[in-house]
Design a protein around this motif. Structure first.
Motif, PDB file in Angstrom:
ATOM      1  N   GLY A 650       0.846  -1.183   0.000  1.00  0.00           N
ATOM      2  CA  GLY A 650       0.000   0.000   0.000  1.00  0.00           C
ATOM      3  C   GLY A 650       0.881   1.232   0.000  1.00  0.00           C
ATOM      4  O   GLY A 650       1.884   1.273   0.725  1.00  0.00           O
ATOM      5  N   THR A 651       0.564   2.221  -0.825  1.00  0.00           N
ATOM      6  CA  THR A 651       1.361   3.450  -0.881  1.00  0.00           C
ATOM      7  C   THR A 651       0.439   4.660  -0.810  1.00  0.00           C
ATOM      8  O   THR A 651      -0.656   4.665  -1.381  1.00  0.00           O
ATOM      9  CB  THR A 651       2.192   3.529  -2.178  1.00  0.00           C
ATOM     10  OG1 THR A 651       1.322   3.647  -3.308  1.00  0.00           O
ATOM     11  CG2 THR A 651       3.065   2.303  -2.336  1.00  0.00           C
ATOM     12  N   LEU A 652       0.904   5.694  -0.121  1.00  0.00           N
ATOM     13  CA  LEU A 652       0.175   6.950   0.004  1.00  0.00           C
ATOM     14  C   LEU A 652       0.869   8.001  -0.844  1.00  0.00           C
ATOM     15  O   LEU A 652       2.098   8.133  -0.815  1.00  0.00           O
ATOM     16  CB  LEU A 652       0.124   7.397   1.460  1.00  0.00           C
ATOM     17  CG  LEU A 652      -0.659   8.687   1.748  1.00  0.00           C
ATOM     18  CD1 LEU A 652      -2.133   8.506   1.405  1.00  0.00           C
ATOM     19  CD2 LEU A 652      -0.494   9.094   3.211  1.00  0.00           C
ATOM     20  N   ASN A 653       0.072   8.777  -1.584  1.00  0.00           N
ATOM     21  CA  ASN A 653       0.609   9.760  -2.517  1.00  0.00           C
ATOM     22  C   ASN A 653      -0.181  11.061  -2.394  1.00  0.00           C
ATOM     23  O   ASN A 653      -1.380  11.052  -2.095  1.00  0.00           O
ATOM     24  CB  ASN A 653       0.501   9.241  -3.953  1.00  0.00           C
ATOM     25  CG  ASN A 653       1.004   7.819  -4.096  1.00  0.00           C
ATOM     26  OD1 ASN A 653       2.172   7.581  -4.328  1.00  0.00           O
ATOM     27  ND2 ASN A 653       0.110   6.835  -3.933  1.00  0.00           N
ATOM     28  N   ASN A 672       4.680   7.585  -2.873  1.00  0.00           N
ATOM     29  CA  ASN A 672       5.187   6.544  -1.975  1.00  0.00           C
ATOM     30  C   ASN A 672       5.789   7.173  -0.722  1.00  0.00           C
ATOM     31  O   ASN A 672       6.967   6.974  -0.396  1.00  0.00           O
ATOM     32  CB  ASN A 672       6.222   5.676  -2.704  1.00  0.00           C
ATOM     33  CG  ASN A 672       6.532   4.386  -1.959  1.00  0.00           C
ATOM     34  OD1 ASN A 672       5.972   4.103  -0.900  1.00  0.00           O
ATOM     35  ND2 ASN A 672       7.451   3.617  -2.512  1.00  0.00           N
ATOM     36  N   LEU A 673       4.953   7.924  -0.006  1.00  0.00           N
ATOM     37  CA  LEU A 673       5.444   8.676   1.148  1.00  0.00           C
ATOM     38  C   LEU A 673       6.062   7.786   2.214  1.00  0.00           C
ATOM     39  O   LEU A 673       6.968   8.206   2.933  1.00  0.00           O
ATOM     40  CB  LEU A 673       4.290   9.492   1.753  1.00  0.00           C
ATOM     41  CG  LEU A 673       3.788  10.669   0.904  1.00  0.00           C
ATOM     42  CD1 LEU A 673       2.599  11.332   1.562  1.00  0.00           C
ATOM     43  CD2 LEU A 673       4.910  11.668   0.671  1.00  0.00           C
ATOM     44  N   GLY A 674       5.596   6.554   2.349  1.00  0.00           N
ATOM     45  CA  GLY A 674       6.153   5.638   3.333  1.00  0.00           C
ATOM     46  C   GLY A 674       7.407   4.934   2.876  1.00  0.00           C
ATOM     47  O   GLY A 674       7.965   4.109   3.617  1.00  0.00           O
ATOM     48  N   ASP A 675       7.889   5.240   1.666  1.00  0.00           N
ATOM     49  CA  ASP A 675       9.089   4.630   1.093  1.00  0.00           C
ATOM     50  C   ASP A 675       8.992   3.105   1.101  1.00  0.00           C
ATOM     51  O   ASP A 675       9.958   2.403   1.391  1.00  0.00           O
ATOM     52  CB  ASP A 675      10.337   5.088   1.854  1.00  0.00           C
ATOM     53  CG  ASP A 675      11.611   4.963   1.020  1.00  0.00           C
ATOM     54  OD1 ASP A 675      11.500   5.025  -0.216  1.00  0.00           O
ATOM     55  OD2 ASP A 675      12.691   4.789   1.613  1.00  0.00           O
TER      56      ASP A 675
END
Length: 700
Positions: A650-653, A672-675
């Motif tokens: 899961g990625t947050l953008n 991909n704020l969580g890298d």
């Protein structure tokens, strides 16, 4: 002056239904006009691919997806197929940077028909697997991209087994008899691969004619993935240009001439150059596509009548040349191979639209003819001794593939019910000259295929739709005659005994649109017979590669659910989403059932758009996919795929856009704020890690 005409692009062309209360979907930026605030989702979008005529989304029975130029500008994709990530019914696969394909309802490559301005991109060596050819279309010179999800045999024919993806390029119009001009400059940067994209374009004309064109330059560095690791070599460049002229012929006719070219001078094949799953060393010491190039010349004539037996006649003539040259060397070998592969595809299509019964019904009919010739050669050089010798090419040199088809589809419209039925007759002539390892091959398959489409208006804004089609695809030159190394530590052996493949495709859907929302839900099922797939022969080559060849599988089944929605919560707030689930299985000739190849996991997107002011846009979206543990035997032996399954992610953008001026849009994009380190299932490289991107779009 009206400037570039966006072909009735409507900001709200995302429908899908919220499935199980979760969803994730349309491209975050797709469809919003820069300075107008949130646009009501009830505005409908015009589609031309599904029915070969202008129709709104709600009128079309087929499952359709639309990507527009505004979304592309904000996302700055490395390849055009990236724009279909998170869309209903589609998935993005990337073997190496600079290449990438869409997977539509679990199908890919030559199982999906790709068109550019109505003409085939699929050629005689288009693989039924991930390939690089869609990446040879400039993503930044696209007006919109339309996807028909599901088989479309009558109107589009061969290769339209899993769907149709059409790319439409801009056609500026001007509303004055005086000459006028306009231009655009675009610039984008992304930190994950230190990439820079620049495009300059201009148009000039009047009511009688218009000229337009542009150039694009792209530079990409090595990719930084989640956790900060840098994967290489992945650096590559691309350059492209396009030119178009349109002019009136009399009072009812129009001519168009266009030219497009895109070249990737040297693109590394990262999955061949980096050891994959189950490997202690990479498959290749050298592997470069150098160059890959697509050149396209296109002429179109349109004649509008408005009375009599036809409303519109459209004739296309086109030539497409795809160059697929390669430089390779096996790991530990001193033999360097230089390949030259080229397809020259000439095509002619004629389409006639004939309304009848006062325009309530319409017949679309026409014919198509394509001829494709493949040139292929290899030169082998020992890098120690310098001795060179000619070798058999990847494909039999001088192979040809011709096709001819006639089709007709009629649409009946009543007050609350629409029914459409179509038929197509197709014939192919495929000829492969004899080579040292194979005899000459000549096959001439033909078939009659068709489909039916129905839509019933349950209530205003609510439509129940259904589609049934029988598709047909003849084996092409890639299927019949490919010889040589393949990705994933494989070696392809020719199989001249292939038969055509056929498919029965069914779906049932609900499309709905209200005052502040749109939604869509489809269930589908596809039953393949004699499906062509690459299978292991059990032979291990002296260099350690596993021998494979294309064969007709007895049967393959794919079924699933695709959904999405767009909901305007207030004047300044809007949410959207999509969710896709596909399951597939294949039976071999012995009746053994296995999971289908490269079937995507459960995946989707959920997003929120906030526009507190007309000139400001803040958007956040969450992309996700579950783990994929259902692997085919090919998946399990493919170094690109973890044999224990592909983990979920899961990625947050976040995206911030600012309309600094009516003619200037600026923006920043955080991805991909969580890298997170992750890989889309079936891809040959991990996705980008934490990244910041900027873009500027200026009109003048």
């Amino acid at each position: 002056m009206t400037g570039t005409h966006r072909a009735q692009r409507a900001p709200a062309r995302y429908w899908p239904l919220l499935l199980l209360s979760l969803a994730c979907g349309g491209t975050p930026a797709v469809g919003a006009e820069p300075a107008a605030g949130l646009s009501p989702p009830v505005l409908e979008t015009v589609h031309v691919t599904a029915t070969r005529r202008f129709a709104t989304e709600l009128e079309v029975a087929e499952a359709v997806t639309l990507i527009d130029a505004d979304g592309i500008a904000r996302q700055a994709p490395g390849v055009l197929a990236e724009m279909l990530s998170g869309q209903p019914g589609t998935y993005f696969q990337q073997t190496t940077p600079g290449q990438g394909i869409p997977i539509i309802r679990g199908l890919k490559g030559s199982e999906v028909l790709h068109l550019v301005d109505g003409m085939r991109l699929n050629n005689a060596f288009f693989r039924n697997a991930p390939n690089q050819y869609l990446a040879l279309v400039d993503a930044f010179a696209v007006e919109r991209m339309e996807v028909v999800r599901g088989s479309a045999p009558s109107l589009h024919g061969a290769d339209a087994m899993g769907g149709v993806l059409q790319i439409l390029t801009p056609e500026p119009t001007f509303d004055s008899s005086e000459w006028q001009a306009q231009g655009r400059a675009y610039l984008a940067y992304r930190s994950a691969d230190d990439s820079v994209v620049g495009r300059a374009e201009a148009a000039a004309g009047n009511t009688g004619q218009a000229w337009s064109g542009g150039v694009t330059w792209q530079r990409y560095g090595d990719r930084s993935v989640g956790g900060g690791d840098v994967v290489g070599p992945t650096a590559h460049d691309a350059r492209s240009g396009d030119l178009k002229w349109r002019g009136a012929v009399g009072t009812r006719g129009e001519l168009m001439f266009s030219a497009q070219v895109l070249e990737q001078p040297s693109t590394p094949r990262v999955d061949e150059l980096v050891a994959g799953f189950g490997q202690d060393h990479p498959s290749s010491a050298e592997f470069e596509f150098q160059p890959n190039r697509r050149s396209f010349l296109h002429a179109r004539y349109r004649l509008k009548n408005g009375t009599g037996w036809y409303d519109r006649i459209e004739i296309h003539l086109a030539r497409q040349i795809i160059t697929d040259d390669r430089l390779t060397r096996e790991f530990g070998s001193t033999e360097r191979i230089e390949e030259a592969n080229e397809s020259t595809l000439d095509g002619m299509t004629v389409q006639i639209n004939s309304p009848w019964a006062g325009g309530r019904h319409e017949l679309v009919w026409g014919l198509e003819y394509y001829t494709d010739e493949v040139d292929s050669s290899r030169v082998s050089t020992d890098i120690v001794t310098g001795v060179s010798e000619d070798a058999r090419g990847r494909f039999p040199d001088g192979s040809t593939m011709d096709s001819a088809a006639v089709y007709a589809a009629n649409r009946w419209d009543w007050d609350r019910f629409m029914f459409e039925a179509g038929l197509r007759y197709s014939r192919f002539d495929v000829s492969l000259p004899a080579a040292a390892d194979v005899e000459a091959v000549s096959v001439a398959p033909d078939d009659l295929t068709g489909d039916i489409h129905a839509a019933w208006e349950l209530a205003p804004g609510w439509r129940l739709v259904s589609n049934i089609g029988r598709g047909f695809r003849a084996p092409n030159i890639f299927d019949l005659g490919t010889l040589g190394p393949r990705p994933g530590n494989r070696f392809n052996a020719p199989n001249p005994d292939l038969k055509p493949e056929t498919v029965w495709s069914y779906d049932l859907g609900l499309k709905a649109s209200g005052g502040s929302w749109q939604a869509e839900l489809f269930v589908f099922y596809s039953d393949y017979r004699d499906k062509i797939s690459s299978v292991l022969t059990g032979v291990v080559r002296p260099d350690g590669r596993l021998e494979v060849r294309s064969e007709n599988l007895l049967e393959a089944e794919l079924y699933g659910i695709e959904s999405g929605f767009r909901w305007r919560l207030s004047d300044t707030l809007e949410s959207y989403g999509a969710l896709n689930w596909v399951r597939g299985s294949e039976d071999d000739s012995a009746g053994n059932a296995t999971p289908a190849d490269r079937v995507p996991p459960l995946n989707g997107r959920l997003g929120l758009v906030w526009e507190p002011a007309d000139r400001l846009r803040l958007e956040s979206w969450f992309d996700f996919a579950s783990a994929q543990n259902r692997l085919s035997p090919r998946d399990e032996s493919d170094p690109r795929i973890n044999p224990d399954g592909t983990p979920g992610y899961g990625t947050l953008n976040v995206l911030l856009g600012w309309q600094a001026d009516p003619r200037l849009e600026l923006g920043v994009r955080l991805e991909n704020l969580g890298d997170k380190r992750y890989r889309e299932h079936g891809s040959g490289i991990d996705a980008s890690g934490r990244s910041i991107g900027f873009w500027m779009n200026a009109l003048f």
